[in-house]
Design a protein around this motif. Structure first.
Motif: not given
Length: 99
Positions: A57-79
């Protein structure tokens, strides 16, 4: 946009046709749970179910909040780097853990 029927079918397919789900729950958690005394196993199961519920449930609700962050390729590399470090640390701990 997918229909409700298509979405539900995809959710069921990802849930029940995912071999990692069975490996994680049956093999990994089952083998860890067997190390506990029989009287403590229900508490281990309740803890695992609770953690899973909170996590997904944290993933589901957190995904909406973190969407702007993960629109950047660097964020995916860090993750990916953080995930790799975490998995390697777990693997090393499992290899070198002695009873």
């Amino acid at each position: 946009k997918p229909s409700l029927k298509e979405t539900l079918f995809l959710i069921l397919a990802l849930s029940f046709l995912n071999p990692h789900a069975y490996l994680d729950t049956v093999v990994l958690l089952g083998s860890i749970g067997c190390n506990f005394p029989e009287i403590e196993r229900p508490y281990f199961a309740i803890g695992g179910i609770s953690a899973s519920f909170i996590w997904f449930f944290s993933l589901a609700f957190g995904a909406k909040l973190l969407r702007p962050l993960f629109e950047k390729p660097l964020a995916w590399k860090v993750l990916d780097i953080i995930t790799a470090l975490l998995l390697w640390s777990i693997a090393i701990a499992l290899v070198f853990h002695q009873h």
